[in-house]
Scaffold this active site. Structure first.
Site, PDB file in Angstrom:
ATOM      1  N   ASP A 212      -3.503   1.704  -3.961  1.00 31.67           N
ATOM      2  CA  ASP A 212      -2.432   1.500  -2.981  1.00 31.67           C
ATOM      3  C   ASP A 212      -2.185   0.019  -2.697  1.00 31.67           C
ATOM      4  OD1 ASP A 212      -2.647   4.218  -2.838  1.00 31.67           O
ATOM      5  OD2 ASP A 212      -2.835   4.301  -0.656  1.00 31.67           O
ATOM      6  N   HIS A 355      -7.649   0.207  -3.333  1.00 27.57           N
ATOM      7  CA  HIS A 355      -6.547  -0.739  -3.109  1.00 27.57           C
ATOM      8  C   HIS A 355      -6.659  -1.826  -4.168  1.00 27.57           C
ATOM      9  CE1 HIS A 355      -7.044   1.337   0.694  1.00 27.57           C
ATOM     10  NE2 HIS A 355      -5.754   1.131   0.869  1.00 27.57           N
TER      11      HIS A 355
HETATM   12 NI    NI Z   1      -1.700   1.518   2.076  1.00 25.31          NI
END
Ligand code: NI
Length: 401
Positions: A212, A355
């Site tokens: 992400d 991430h």
């Molecule tokens: Ni996010």
């Protein structure tokens, strides 16, 4: 990013080769962060701060950075912070250094005209008259793009919503400041995609690695290299506001058989926004991704995993995807901890949240990918997992799709 009981914080900022510019950005953002955290301490409800940015360069000389500062506390407000830096003279520029009073009059006239077009009544308001008057202060928040100058007005300055006014340089009569500059040529994109042929065995174990908040130039690239080397696939939930940081990385993702998902434009908690704003967050991102990949994402991951009926309804063209394992890589920023968490919890059908904006995550992936393959997991995309591994309860398929 920080997720705490009394606040949600998401902050993105660029890093340049100019130390002076970096220091200024840091100074300004720390000030904002500190006052927000003090406010959170005294708040009885969870409050949210979300800072995203756009940056522009003109004539290889003027760098503009625009921070969009969104705060949610009972109501949402947007304020802007703009920084314009002259690489040649190594100084920060304000509006009155670039434009004389005559130009400021022109800006004010154009602004009033555009306000009138939007809402006839609003121009009669005392506050709007004051805030659109031809004084440099009203036009202090601006950026210089290749083609136009953009002025920024915070929430409640002109309208309840924040407002932007774009004026092309050609329109400014006595503009002698800038030379015309031709737009840069975008790398031509082959519309015929050359995705690798994959052999997914539905009878074997499979998992989906998901990333992400990217793309980020260094870390995403490193992760893509690891995946390519291992002939593995993953899913990248992209922020619309970041697409133009590294469009070539999105193209690479698609060409190498990875999947791109929508992670909204600016990473606000969607459940606190109006339906119109949620739609804007989703569709702006769909378009930004389409523009560089010629494909619309078919999956959406809402920031913080927060979704409700309203969000699901807005996302009707995409499946909403959450996760089954949260590596909390943003909290530990430690490759060992991330590797351990994944190996402890992984099972057939896992959707794992990472991430791709941390060096520690890229390092963890370098170790995890061969290890997971040794454990006989096929590394597939979210949509492949949905197609081949039925009954996953972290993919919310939209019936109306
Ligand atoms: Ni996010």
């Amino acid at each position: 990013m920080e997720i705490e009981e009394n606040y949600l914080l998401m902050m993105e900022y660029p890093v340049f080769e100019e130390a002076k510019l970096n220091e200024e950005i840091k100074k300004q953002l720390i000030e904002i962060e500190t006052s927000f955290k003090n406010e959170a301490k005294e708040s009885s409800t969870q409050i949210e701060l979300n800072i995203t940015y756009q940056s522009y360069i003109k004539e290889n000389r003027y760098i503009s950075i625009v921070f969009d500062i969104y705060k949610y506390k009972d109501v949402s407000t947007t304020t802007y912070l703009t920084i314009v830096y002259d690489l040649k003279q190594k100084v920060f520029l304000d509006i009155s250094q670039l434009f004389d009073q005559k130009a400021i009059y022109e800006f004010s006239t154009i602004l009033k005209k555009s306000l009138k077009e939007k809402d006839e009544k609003i121009v009669r308001l005392e506050s709007v008259r004051t805030n659109s008057a031809p004084i440099a202060y009203n036009f202090r928040k601006f950026s210089l793009t290749k083609e136009e100058i953009i002025f920024y007005f915070d929430s409640f300055v002109l309208f309840e919503d924040a407002y932007q006014l774009k004026i092309s340089y050609e329109k400014i009569e006595n503009n002698t400041v800038f030379n015309k500059e031709s737009a840069s040529v975008f790398v031509p994109y082959d519309q015929v995609l050359n995705e690798p042929v994959k052999n997914i065995d539905p009878n074997k174990k499979m998992i989906a690695l998901t990333f992400d908040d990217g793309p980020s130039k260094n870390h995403t690239e490193k992760i893509l290299n690891v995946l390519k080397e291992a002939n593995a696939s993953a899913t990248f939930f992209i922020l619309g506001s970041q697409v133009h940081n590294a469009p070539y990385l999105l193209q690479r993702m698609v060409l190498e058989g990875n999947e791109i998902g929508n992670h909204t434009y600016t990473h606000k908690q969607l459940t606190t926004l109006s339906k119109a704003k949620v739609e804007e967050e989703i569709y702006q991102t769909q378009e930004a991704i389409y523009e560089v990949t010629h494909q619309y994402p078919s999956i959406l991951r809402p920031p913080y995993g927060s979704h409700n009926d309203m969000v699901n309804d807005c996302a009707k063209e995409t499946n909403v995807v959450t996760w089954s394992i949260d590596t909390e890589d943003w909290r530990s920023k430690n490759a060992d901890a991330v590797v351990k968490k994944v190996l402890d919890e992984v099972e057939d059908g896992s959707i794992i949240l990472f991430h791709d904006i941390f060096a520690s995550t890229a390092e963890a992936i370098e170790r995890l990918v061969p290890k997971l393959q040794e454990m006989d997991y096929q590394l597939v995309t979210v949509s492949e997992l949905e197609a081949y591994h039925k009954g996953n309860n972290h993919i919310f398929t939209n019936e109306a799709k």
